[in-house]
Design a protein around this motif. Structure first.
Motif, PDB file in Angstrom:
ATOM      1  N   ARG A 426       0.833  -1.200   0.000  1.00  0.00           N
ATOM      2  CA  ARG A 426       0.000   0.000   0.000  1.00  0.00           C
ATOM      3  C   ARG A 426       0.878   1.264   0.000  1.00  0.00           C
ATOM      4  NH1 ARG A 426      -4.111  -0.665   4.877  1.00  0.00           N
ATOM      5  NH2 ARG A 426      -2.194  -1.428   5.891  1.00  0.00           N
ATOM      6  N   GLU A 490      -7.158   4.694   4.086  1.00  0.00           N
ATOM      7  CA  GLU A 490      -8.053   3.523   4.114  1.00  0.00           C
ATOM      8  C   GLU A 490      -9.137   3.717   3.052  1.00  0.00           C
ATOM      9  OE1 GLU A 490      -7.984   0.755   5.634  1.00  0.00           O
ATOM     10  OE2 GLU A 490      -6.263   1.095   6.961  1.00  0.00           O
ATOM     11  N   THR A 491      -9.259   2.763   2.180  1.00  0.00           N
ATOM     12  CA  THR A 491     -10.268   2.839   1.097  1.00  0.00           C
ATOM     13  C   THR A 491     -11.415   1.859   1.293  1.00  0.00           C
ATOM     14  OG1 THR A 491      -8.971   1.272  -0.200  1.00  0.00           O
ATOM     15  CG2 THR A 491      -8.550   3.620  -0.561  1.00  0.00           C
ATOM     16  N   ASN A 492     -11.364   1.071   2.354  1.00  0.00           N
ATOM     17  CA  ASN A 492     -12.424   0.083   2.618  1.00  0.00           C
ATOM     18  C   ASN A 492     -12.704   0.053   4.119  1.00  0.00           C
ATOM     19  OD1 ASN A 492     -12.630  -1.058  -0.124  1.00  0.00           O
ATOM     20  ND2 ASN A 492     -10.542  -1.782   0.271  1.00  0.00           N
ATOM     21  N   LYS A 496     -13.090   3.944   6.124  1.00  0.00           N
ATOM     22  CA  LYS A 496     -12.834   4.409   4.763  1.00  0.00           C
ATOM     23  C   LYS A 496     -12.793   5.939   4.726  1.00  0.00           C
ATOM     24  CE  LYS A 496     -14.731   4.106   0.083  1.00  0.00           C
ATOM     25  NZ  LYS A 496     -15.817   3.573  -0.760  1.00  0.00           N
ATOM     26  N   GLY A 497     -11.765   6.464   4.054  1.00  0.00           N
ATOM     27  CA  GLY A 497     -11.596   7.915   3.961  1.00  0.00           C
ATOM     28  C   GLY A 497     -10.721   8.488   5.066  1.00  0.00           C
ATOM     29  N   LYS A 539      -4.179   9.812  -2.843  1.00  0.00           N
ATOM     30  CA  LYS A 539      -5.586   9.872  -3.245  1.00  0.00           C
ATOM     31  C   LYS A 539      -5.681   9.744  -4.760  1.00  0.00           C
ATOM     32  CE  LYS A 539      -7.114  12.910   0.518  1.00  0.00           C
ATOM     33  NZ  LYS A 539      -7.741  14.204   0.834  1.00  0.00           N
ATOM     34  N   ALA A 543     -10.571   7.428  -7.130  1.00  0.00           N
ATOM     35  CA  ALA A 543     -11.025   6.853  -5.856  1.00  0.00           C
ATOM     36  C   ALA A 543     -12.204   7.631  -5.324  1.00  0.00           C
ATOM     37  CB  ALA A 543      -9.884   6.878  -4.848  1.00  0.00           C
ATOM     38  N   LEU A 545     -14.036   8.336  -2.002  1.00  0.00           N
ATOM     39  CA  LEU A 545     -13.841   8.200  -0.556  1.00  0.00           C
ATOM     40  C   LEU A 545     -15.107   8.614   0.177  1.00  0.00           C
ATOM     41  CD1 LEU A 545     -10.229   9.650  -0.370  1.00  0.00           C
ATOM     42  CD2 LEU A 545     -10.934   7.286  -0.641  1.00  0.00           C
TER      43      LEU A 545
END
Length: 545
Positions: A426, A490-492, A496-497, A539, A543, A545
């Motif tokens: 990541r 964090e995307t999940n 998230k966001g 970012k 994406a 978010l």
């Protein structure tokens, strides 16, 4: 101030007017050079004095031929070597060489022995130099003249004189190396020249002046004898003239003797006047020293009385305080505690710390505030005045500013995260602050010295003991360890966001692992300011978010 007369001026004065003062000035100016050279060759102080006498006798006899030279150093050096060589004869000189060879093999174990052994062949090396280079070295090291004086004597500028000296030192160093001396640098050659310089015995210049002038006068009479030796080849008329001259000889001799006695009397009178002046100056210095000693004794007595009064006052104050030592009113705001107990107390205040998601978390004790202020219990316990409290706060603020400047100078941002954090592939951003223990310790000592100067040692020690924990945590023990702050978007999931956020540290030794000390989730505005400008890299444009 009039400039000193050159060698040429002094020689002309001696040749034209028979000035013993001028000749004595020449002797005093160069006697150390001649004596040191002779002593190096003979290794016998008494023999060196005799050779020195002979050299200046030669100067007195050849003054007329030398009066056109700017400086006599080169001629005096050559003449001294010739006179010294005449001193040695046959087997003794051969034994001297063998002894030097033995000393060269056994004494070159340290720098001092090297310089001593180099001295024995120094003059031979000097004679291999060009005349201007040899004169420059002798003026610099044997007569201790500066570059400006050397340049003036040699008819050049001071910069040219300096370059000539450097070039001559290089050549002389190569000479020593060719002879088998382990000369590490040109500085060693310069040291050998300085070590070879010697001061002639006291009073030798006066003895030499009188002896040289006397011998020079004898040389003139001997020349007249050679002319009389041609008497037998003269005509009758010439014989009559010569007889008349011979008849006038006693009168001339008496006249010369009277003139010589007058010159000696003048010289003695000048010496007596000079000695009287020196005695007068020394008596003046002695009187001034005695006056200063008397003034110092008076000051000591006065200071002793003042110290005695202060001690008496201090003893009286202690006695007065002792009478009420354990008298405490029940209404007093203070109690008396032994210092051993007071030192174990934490004199702090409690504050509420806001939570990242709102509200407040537990209260935290602090001794040193973010603005550099001390906790009220600490200032009250130490009895700090308002001015002292404000000055100490300013000292801490100045330290904090200097510390932050060091942090900024040792901080950088990278996208390579420590493997210990387990981020994997990541994308991440890390703000790394490298340790600066040396600069941090300097800030620490300066701060502690300033607090001591303001509060005195006893109270300053209490303050330092109370705030030490704050410095170890908040200020990384004065920059003693590497620090890192790492963020990953964090995307999940539930966060998230937001950003997964690590804070860690490691020791200053190479290869030390990163140790995370805090792992949490934070919002963008809670990230360190140094990371925020680089957040667009975390970012992706697509994406959501």
């Amino acid at each position: 101030m009039a400039e000193p007369m050159t060698d040429r001026d002094l020689l002309r004065e001696y040749v034209k007017r028979g000035s013993e003062t001028a000749f004595r000035s020449l002797v005093e100016r160069h006697v150390d050079l001649v004596f040191a050279t002779a002593n190096r060759q003979l290794n016998d102080a008494a023999a060196a004095q005799e050779v020195t006498q002979n050299v200046f006798i030669a100067l007195a006899r050849k003054a007329a031929r030398l009066q056109g030279d700017n400086t006599l150093t080169g001629w005096l050096h050559k003449t001294t070597l010739l006179e010294s060589r005449q001193w040695w004869r046959g087997e003794y000189r051969r034994q001297r060489r063998e002894q030097n060879a033995i000393e060269l093999g056994t004494t070159m174990k340290d720098e001092e022995s090297l310089l001593t052994s180099m001295t024995s062949v120094l003059d031979e090396g000097l004679m291999e130099l060009r005349e201007p280079e040899r004169q420059a070295l002798m003026l610099r090291y044997f007569e201790e003249q500066n570059h400006l004086e050397i340049g003036k004597a040699l008819g050049t500028g001071d910069d040219a004189a300096r370059k000539r000296i450097e070039k001559a030192l290089e050549k002389l160093t190569q000479f020593f190396r060719r002879r088998g001396y382990a000369v590490p640098a040109v500085a060693t050659t310069a040291a050998a020249l300085k070590a070879a310089a010697q001061t002639a015995p006291s009073g030798l210049s006066i003895i030499i002046t009188k002896g040289a002038i006397t011998a020079g006068s004898v040389g003139s009479v001997t020349g007249l004898g050679l002319l009389i030796g041609t008497f037998m080849g003269l005509t009758k008329t010439q014989v009559v003239v010569v007889c008349a001259l011979v008849a006038a000889g006693p009168v001339t001799y008496e006249w010369h003797a009277s003139a010589k006695a007058g010159r000696e009397q003048t010289l003695l009178r000048e010496e007596i006047l000079q000695i009287n002046k020196q005695l007068s100056d020394r008596q003046g210095h002695l009187d001034e020293t005695q006056r200063k000693l008397q003034a110092a004794e008076s000051n000591l007595k006065r200071l002793g009385g003042a110290i005695a009064e202060q001690r008496a006052s201090a003893l009286a104050a202690r006695a007065a305080a002792a009478t009420n030592l354990y008298s405490w009113s029940d209404d007093s705001d203070y109690v008396r505690l032994p210092k051993s107990i007071a030192g174990s107390l934490t004199l702090s205040e409690s504050v509420q710390i806001p939570r990242p998601r709102g509200g407040y978390r537990r209260e935290q004790d602090y001794v040193l505030g973010e603005d550099g202020s001390l906790a009220a219990p600490l200032t009250e316990s130490l009895g700090l005045t308002q001015n002292e409290d404000a000055e100490v706060q300013t000292l801490f603020q100045n330290f904090m500013l200097s510390y932050q400047q060091q942090v900024q100078a040792h901080t950088y941002v990278t996208n390579v995260a420590p493997a210990e954090f387990g981020i994997g592939d990541r994308q991440s951003l890390s703000q790394v602050t490298m340790s600066f223990a040396t600069e941090g310790q300097a800030l620490k000592e300066r701060l502690r010295d300033s607090i001591t100067a303001t509060l005195g040692k006893e109270r300053a020690d209490v303050v330092w003991e109370q705030v030490s924990g704050t410095f170890e945590g908040r200020y990384n023990n004065f920059g003693g360890e590497d620090l890192i702050k790492t963020a990953v978007l964090e995307t999940n999931g539930d966060f998230k966001g937001e950003f997964r956020y690590w804070e860690g540290h490691r020791g200053s030794q190479a290869g030390s692992p990163w140790l995370p000390s805090r792992v949490t989730y934070v919002k963008e505005e809670q990230l360190p300011e140094g990371i925020r400008p680089f957040l667009p890299k975390l970012k992706p444009a697509a994406a959501k978010l």
